[in-house]
Design a protein around this motif. Structure first.
Motif, mmCIF file in Angstrom:
data_model
loop_
_atom_site.group_PDB
_atom_site.id
_atom_site.type_symbol
_atom_site.label_atom_id
_atom_site.label_comp_id
_atom_site.label_asym_id
_atom_site.label_seq_id
_atom_site.Cartn_x
_atom_site.Cartn_y
_atom_site.Cartn_z
ATOM 1 N N UNK A 101 0.840 -1.213 0.000
ATOM 2 C CA UNK A 101 0.000 0.000 0.000
ATOM 3 C C UNK A 101 0.862 1.246 0.000
ATOM 4 N N UNK A 102 0.399 2.333 -0.684
ATOM 5 C CA UNK A 102 1.132 3.595 -0.714
ATOM 6 C C UNK A 102 1.086 4.243 0.656
ATOM 7 N N UNK A 103 2.195 4.853 1.018
ATOM 8 C CA UNK A 103 2.221 5.609 2.277
ATOM 9 C C UNK A 103 1.410 6.881 2.105
ATOM 10 N N UNK A 104 1.148 7.520 3.246
ATOM 11 C CA UNK A 104 0.352 8.753 3.201
ATOM 12 C C UNK A 104 1.049 9.821 2.373
ATOM 13 N N UNK A 105 2.383 9.852 2.466
ATOM 14 C CA UNK A 105 3.129 10.863 1.708
ATOM 15 C C UNK A 105 3.131 10.568 0.228
ATOM 16 N N UNK A 106 3.401 9.318 -0.123
ATOM 17 C CA UNK A 106 3.525 8.974 -1.538
ATOM 18 C C UNK A 106 2.199 9.019 -2.263
ATOM 19 N N UNK A 107 1.062 8.906 -1.509
ATOM 20 C CA UNK A 107 -0.233 9.020 -2.171
ATOM 21 C C UNK A 107 -0.434 10.395 -2.808
ATOM 22 N N UNK A 108 0.115 11.437 -2.151
ATOM 23 C CA UNK A 108 -0.132 12.812 -2.603
ATOM 24 C C UNK A 108 1.073 13.412 -3.348
ATOM 25 N N UNK A 109 2.241 12.803 -3.189
ATOM 26 C CA UNK A 109 3.425 13.352 -3.848
ATOM 27 C C UNK A 109 4.309 12.200 -4.295
ATOM 28 N N UNK A 110 4.038 11.716 -5.493
ATOM 29 C CA UNK A 110 4.837 10.623 -6.018
ATOM 30 C C UNK A 110 6.072 11.140 -6.749
ATOM 31 N N UNK A 111 6.228 12.461 -6.879
ATOM 32 C CA UNK A 111 7.372 13.044 -7.561
ATOM 33 C C UNK A 111 8.581 13.047 -6.646
ATOM 34 N N UNK A 112 9.694 12.498 -7.080
ATOM 35 C CA UNK A 112 10.886 12.484 -6.224
ATOM 36 C C UNK A 112 11.467 13.883 -6.075
ATOM 37 N N UNK A 113 12.299 14.103 -5.062
ATOM 38 C CA UNK A 113 12.935 15.416 -4.891
ATOM 39 C C UNK A 113 13.746 15.787 -6.130
ATOM 40 N N UNK A 114 13.895 17.102 -6.345
ATOM 41 C CA UNK A 114 14.673 17.580 -7.483
ATOM 42 C C UNK A 114 16.160 17.388 -7.215
ATOM 43 N N UNK A 115 16.886 17.135 -8.268
ATOM 44 C CA UNK A 115 18.326 17.032 -8.136
ATOM 45 C C UNK A 115 18.953 18.413 -8.293
ATOM 46 N N UNK A 116 20.115 18.582 -7.677
ATOM 47 C CA UNK A 116 20.837 19.863 -7.764
ATOM 48 C C UNK A 116 21.612 19.891 -9.074
ATOM 49 N N UNK A 117 20.882 20.033 -10.150
ATOM 50 C CA UNK A 117 21.496 20.069 -11.468
ATOM 51 C C UNK A 117 22.019 21.438 -11.826
ATOM 52 N N UNK A 118 22.545 21.557 -13.053
ATOM 53 C CA UNK A 118 23.171 22.798 -13.490
ATOM 54 C C UNK A 118 22.180 23.958 -13.502
ATOM 55 N N UNK A 119 20.957 23.718 -13.953
ATOM 56 C CA UNK A 119 19.974 24.790 -14.027
ATOM 57 C C UNK A 119 19.589 25.278 -12.638
ATOM 58 N N UNK A 120 19.373 24.357 -11.712
ATOM 59 C CA UNK A 120 18.992 24.745 -10.355
ATOM 60 C C UNK A 120 20.108 25.540 -9.687
ATOM 61 N N UNK A 121 21.336 25.087 -9.823
ATOM 62 C CA UNK A 121 22.464 25.789 -9.199
ATOM 63 C C UNK A 121 22.649 27.166 -9.826
ATOM 64 N N UNK A 122 22.587 27.251 -11.144
ATOM 65 C CA UNK A 122 22.772 28.540 -11.818
ATOM 66 C C UNK A 122 21.681 29.531 -11.428
ATOM 67 N N UNK A 123 20.436 29.081 -11.443
ATOM 68 C CA UNK A 123 19.336 29.970 -11.079
ATOM 69 C C UNK A 123 19.420 30.397 -9.623
ATOM 70 N N UNK A 124 19.805 29.490 -8.749
ATOM 71 C CA UNK A 124 19.908 29.818 -7.325
ATOM 72 C C UNK A 124 21.015 30.835 -7.076
ATOM 73 N N UNK A 125 22.167 30.665 -7.730
ATOM 74 C CA UNK A 125 23.257 31.617 -7.545
ATOM 75 C C UNK A 125 22.912 32.975 -8.155
ATOM 76 N N UNK A 126 22.127 32.970 -9.241
ATOM 77 C CA UNK A 126 21.667 34.251 -9.796
ATOM 78 C C UNK A 126 20.760 34.973 -8.803
ATOM 79 N N UNK A 127 19.866 34.235 -8.170
ATOM 80 C CA UNK A 127 18.991 34.833 -7.156
ATOM 81 C C UNK A 127 19.810 35.344 -5.974
ATOM 82 N N UNK A 128 20.838 34.577 -5.592
ATOM 83 C CA UNK A 128 21.682 35.006 -4.477
ATOM 84 C C UNK A 128 22.413 36.304 -4.813
ATOM 85 N N UNK A 129 22.991 36.384 -6.027
ATOM 86 C CA UNK A 129 23.661 37.618 -6.427
ATOM 87 C C UNK A 129 22.705 38.787 -6.515
#
Length: 436
Positions: A11-39
């Motif tokens: 059976x699906x857990x309570x969490x996985x029933x509503x959010x089956x999407x795995x966490x995002x990876x810290x890829x190039x786009x995420x890091x670049x956008x985050x550092x742009x926001x920081x600057x």
């Protein structure tokens, strides 16, 4: 445990029933956008102390928004999910909206709150806005795309290769913007008291922005001394009055040499900040320089100066402003409106005398002129000393040439003005002789 088509499933857990999407990876786009926001957040944050001295309400607004965005960046890098990515994108959008409201729309009417960040580079706030645009679209793209639990090595490497130049640009512009915006935090604050106790004074306050002047008195001066107004170069978009720091990278050593030689010869030196383009469009730089001359004239007694012996000198576009002080009409009265604003001598080093003709200009020079003055022919003519060359100009030294400098010198000579041509080594001797 359930049996479906002969298969046992958990059976699906309570969490996985509503959010089956795995966490995002810290890829190039995420890091670049985050550092742009920081600057984009650190740049206004670096200018908050200087903004606080002008009006605490604006300082708290800018500081609070920057702090929230920094927290959002930490959250999206520490817990990369769609929710944190959306939150960081929202803070970037809010910061960008504040810039639009305060700069292009000009709805914060007390004064321009970005001016304290633009004292070294007149486009520092534009850098912050551009970083926020990169952050906003990058974070929105991260929040909308489907997460890949195990993206291929080729996919990850390709993303980093494509975005690496953008990442370097984000890091470079963010760092440079923060350094430029924070330059006003250090150093002596301008004083409105002309009591001789402070060498840094506020000479004018156009549109609510205090402008600083450093006054260097001669080593020996029993009588009121002549004074030379020093105007820094930088294409009207870069630089400040200080002999050291990021604003002095272009002509700081040359200024120091001339300053020391003049003060040793009994001549005072007044070095000023003036509003930079594109944050302050033309004729703001010239109006500030003219206001500085009127300030020196009006307060000569308090500063122990001779109001009848005021000269001007500068390198590059600082020399252009010095030439305009000797020939151009007053651009707005401002403070000390009834006080004369003419100078007795002008020394211009490598100063362009004309901005109306782009023939033969390299792309960088052309772009810098358009950034500082725009495309309007009337503005380009108004900013060109060649437009005003004629009778009544003070004795002028034109050193080390400059665009159309020979034409400017010939027109002055034709009008009966004493013109000297030579090298930058002659600046001190020329000014000392002309101001006797």
């Amino acid at each position: 445990m359930k049996v479906v088509d002969g298969q046992r499933t958990r059976p699906l857990s309570a969490t996985s029933r509503y959010d089956a999407t795995p966490p995002l990876r810290r890829g190039a786009l995420l890091v670049t956008a985050s550092l742009a926001a920081l600057g984009g957040a650190i740049i206004p944050a670096a200018a908050v102390p200087a903004l606080w001295r002008l009006w605490q309400l604006y300082a708290m607004l800018f500081g609070a928004l920057a702090a929230v965005e920094i927290v959002a960046v930490i959250a999206v890098l520490g817990w990369p999910t769609r929710k944190t990515a959306r939150f960081a994108a929202l803070t970037a959008a809010a910061s960008l909206a504040l810039w639009v409201v305060s700069r292009p729309l000009g709805l914060l009417t007390r004064f321009d709150p970005w001016q304290p960040a633009d004292t070294v580079a007149g486009f520092t706030d534009y850098v912050a806005a551009a970083l926020q645009v990169i952050a906003l679209f990058g974070l929105l793209a991260v929040a909308r795309r489907r997460a890949h639990p195990r993206p291929s090595t080729l996919r990850r490497v390709s993303a980093w290769i494509v975005l690496f130049p953008v990442l370097l640009l984000v890091l470079a512009t963010g760092t440079a913007g923060a350094v430029a915006a924070g330059d006003g935090v250090t150093g002596t604050n301008a004083s409105t008291l002309l009591d001789g106790a402070s060498s840094t004074v506020e000479y004018c306050r156009p549109s609510g922005i205090p402008l600083a002047m450093d006054v260097y008195q001669p080593r020996t001066s029993a009588t009121p001394a002549p004074v030379v107004l020093s105007l820094h170069g930088g294409g009207l978009v870069l630089g400040n009055r200080r002999p050291t720091g990021p604003g002095a990278l272009l002509d700081g050593p040359k200024f120091t040499a001339v300053r020391d030689a003049l003060t040793a010869s009994g001549v005072a030196v007044a070095s000023i900040d003036y509003r930079l383009a594109p944050a302050a469009p033309w004729p703001a730089p010239l109006a500030d320089a003219q206001c500085a001359v009127r300030f020196l004239t009006a307060n000569a007694t308090a500063l122990h100066l001779d109001p009848a012996r005021i000269g001007a000198w500068g390198i590059g576009t600082g020399g252009t402003l010095a030439e305009l002080l000797g020939t151009a009409p007053a651009f707005g009265t401002g403070q000390y409106g009834g006080v004369p604003g003419k100078v007795r001598a002008v020394a211009a080093v490598s100063a362009p005398a004309d901005f109306t003709d782009f023939t033969g200009l390299d792309p960088v020079t052309r772009a810098s002129i358009l950034l500082a003055l725009g495309r309007a022919p009337a503005t380009l003519r108004a900013a060109s000393p060649l437009t005003y060359a004629g009778p009544g100009a003070p004795p002028t030294l034109i050193a080390d040439g400059g665009r159309k400098a020979d034409d400017y010198a010939n027109r002055l000579r034709t009008a009966g003005v004493a013109v000297t041509t030579g090298g930058s080594a002659e600046v001190t001797g020329f000014l000392v002789t002309a101001l006797r």
